[in-house]
Write a protein that holds these residues in place. Structure first.
Motif, PDB file in Angstrom:
ATOM      1  N   TRP A 262       0.846  -1.285   0.042  1.00 27.89           N
ATOM      2  CA  TRP A 262      -0.101  -0.166  -0.068  1.00 27.89           C
ATOM      3  C   TRP A 262       0.892   1.036   0.037  1.00 27.89           C
ATOM      4  O   TRP A 262       1.717   1.465   1.101  1.00 27.89           O
ATOM      5  N   GLN A 263       0.556   2.127  -0.923  1.00 31.79           N
ATOM      6  CA  GLN A 263       1.411   3.243  -1.295  1.00 31.79           C
ATOM      7  C   GLN A 263       0.623   4.656  -1.138  1.00 31.79           C
ATOM      8  O   GLN A 263      -0.752   4.484  -1.841  1.00 31.79           O
ATOM      9  N   VAL A 264       0.962   5.734  -0.883  1.00 30.19           N
ATOM     10  CA  VAL A 264       0.171   7.024  -0.851  1.00 30.19           C
ATOM     11  C   VAL A 264       0.731   7.611  -2.148  1.00 30.19           C
ATOM     12  O   VAL A 264       1.842   7.791  -2.390  1.00 30.19           O
ATOM     13  N   VAL A 265      -0.287   7.957  -3.017  1.00 25.47           N
ATOM     14  CA  VAL A 265      -0.078   8.795  -4.174  1.00 25.47           C
ATOM     15  C   VAL A 265      -1.063   9.926  -4.164  1.00 25.47           C
ATOM     16  O   VAL A 265      -2.129   9.858  -3.584  1.00 25.47           O
ATOM     17  N   ALA A 266      -0.883  10.758  -5.234  1.00 29.53           N
ATOM     18  CA  ALA A 266      -1.678  12.102  -5.319  1.00 29.53           C
ATOM     19  C   ALA A 266      -3.144  11.694  -5.758  1.00 29.53           C
ATOM     20  O   ALA A 266      -3.215  10.687  -6.540  1.00 29.53           O
ATOM     21  N   ALA A 267      -4.094  12.427  -5.359  1.00 30.16           N
ATOM     22  CA  ALA A 267      -5.463  12.253  -5.796  1.00 30.16           C
ATOM     23  C   ALA A 267      -6.162  13.467  -6.122  1.00 30.16           C
ATOM     24  O   ALA A 267      -7.039  14.003  -5.365  1.00 30.16           O
ATOM     25  N   PRO A 268      -5.654  14.122  -7.179  1.00 27.18           N
ATOM     26  CA  PRO A 268      -6.352  15.211  -7.486  1.00 27.18           C
ATOM     27  C   PRO A 268      -8.134  15.242  -7.563  1.00 27.18           C
ATOM     28  O   PRO A 268      -8.809  16.243  -7.603  1.00 27.18           O
ATOM     29  N   GLU A 269      -8.499  14.003  -8.144  1.00 25.83           N
ATOM     30  CA  GLU A 269      -9.836  13.879  -8.482  1.00 25.83           C
ATOM     31  C   GLU A 269     -10.595  14.002  -7.222  1.00 25.83           C
ATOM     32  O   GLU A 269     -11.792  14.166  -7.182  1.00 25.83           O
TER      33      GLU A 269
END
Length: 389
Positions: free
Chosen positions: A379-386
């Motif tokens: 599990w990784q943290v990624v950007a979520a502009p949506e």
């Protein structure tokens, strides 16, 4: 009237503002703690005489009164925490030396005031008991400046006065209470002609001194004028000496200092030096304080005292707006690795909001700008502009 309508000048504190208030509350209490100030939590309700005796008519008018259903006695909802701190010092701690106390909590007032124009300020402050000289005044003043700077307030201006000067003139001339009150009002408005007319029956030295008080406002240079034009009695000379020390000892605090010897705020409550903090862009005082050596006597144990308080909510409202910190969105899955990752992130101080089933359409309300996704079995943290609305 709708049943969700709040009383006038009583407001909810919503999440973004509440988060900033709580962050600042913790920061200031930590600041007070490292300076040796011990945290106390006085009760919201007390018998009325404990709250207002000896602190003046103004606080009486500001206090909500209720009848105690258990005893029939009149109680008050605190409008100021300082008298409670004095009671705690006098009777609960009973220290013989110096006591340093701090507090943070809501007070309730019958009329709105302060920066927030609310009837429920969130008051935080520090009080020092057991030391009668100017050194303790300076300690409190330096702590107040540090607190305001820690809150993000810039370009501070501290205005000083000393109610002991006017009080000494009144006592030396045996001025009757009604004339004292009239002179007090005229000095507050700096109406020199009114002061002169009211003092017409007094000796010339007292009349001249009262009139010149209306002109004694400005930088530290006015203290020399005060020394020249006010009577050279021991109490006045000492008061001016104390004010000079303040000007010198605060020189390294990155705050401008001024004096206004006609300012008698809290005259019926304070006994010596008083001060107020201002800053550009704010419509009123950010913090108020002063010496109140006589308050403890109503609790049977007179102790010299000095302190200050400020309204946390008022300062937060006046500061530039800020949003709540964005969080990390986590899907709803029965996955041990996901649960462990969420707890690890939270332990590091990250906000992680896990979705509940059936609310997929409302993800933009969760205030998240990142999300947890599974990549390569991790599990990784990624950007979520949506997710950002």
């Amino acid at each position: 009237m709708r049943n969700w309508t709040l009383p006038e000048y009583i407001e909810d504190v919503l999440p973004a503002e509440a988060a900033r208030i709580e962050l600042l509350r913790r920061r200031l209490l930590d600041l007070f703690q490292v300076h040796g100030y011990q945290y106390v939590i006085p009760p919201l309700l007390e018998y009325l005489e404990s709250l207002i005796t000896g602190v003046g008519h103004d606080l009486d008018l500001a206090t909500f009164k209720v009848v105690d259903q258990l005893t029939g006695r009149l109680m008050g909802v605190r409008a100021d925490t300082t008298p409670q701190a004095a009671r705690i010092d006098a009777h609960m701690l009973n220290n013989q030396g110096v006591s340093r106390l701090c507090y943070a909590g809501s007070v309730l007032r019958t009329n709105p005031d302060g920066l927030a124009q609310t009837r429920e300020p969130l008051q935080i402050g520090a009080e020092l008991f057991g030391h009668a000289s100017v050194e303790s005044d300076i300690e409190i003043q330096r702590l107040m400046i540090k607190a305001l700077q820690a809150a993000g307030v810039e370009s501070l201006h501290i205005d000083f006065s000393h109610v002991g000067i006017f009080r000494h003139l009144v006592r030396e001339s045996n001025i009757r209470p009604s004339l004292e009150q009239a002179l007090y009002g005229a000095l507050q408005s700096k109406d020199q002609s009114a002061v002169s007319d009211l003092a017409i029956g007094l000796d010339k030295a007292t009349r001249d001194a009262l009139c010149v008080l209306t002109e004694l406002n400005g930088g530290s240079e006015i203290l020399e004028d005060a020394q020249k034009y006010l009577p050279s009695t021991k109490p006045i000379t000492q008061a001016l000496s104390d004010l000079r020390q303040v000007s010198e000892k605060l020189a390294d605090m990155n705050a401008n200092v001024s004096f206004d010897l006609a300012e008698l705020r809290g005259y019926h409550y304070h006994s010596g030096m008083v001060f107020a903090a201002y800053a550009q862009g704010y419509t009123g005082p950010l913090a108020l304080g002063g010496r109140y050596d006589e308050v403890g006597s109503v609790f049977g144990r007179a102790r010299p005292a000095t302190g200050f308080s400020l309204d946390l909510r008022g300062i937060v409202i006046a500061l530039p707006l800020a949003e709540l910190p964005k969080g990390i969105f986590a899907p709803y899955e029965m996955d041990v690795a996901l649960a462990n990752k969420i707890e690890a992130l939270r332990a590091e101080g990250h906000v992680v909001v896990q979705e509940l089933p059936g609310h997929e359409a409302h993800r933009s309300e969760l205030n998240c700008d990142r999300k947890l996704v599974k990549k390569d079995q991790q599990w990784q943290v990624v950007a979520a502009p949506e997710l950002v609305s």
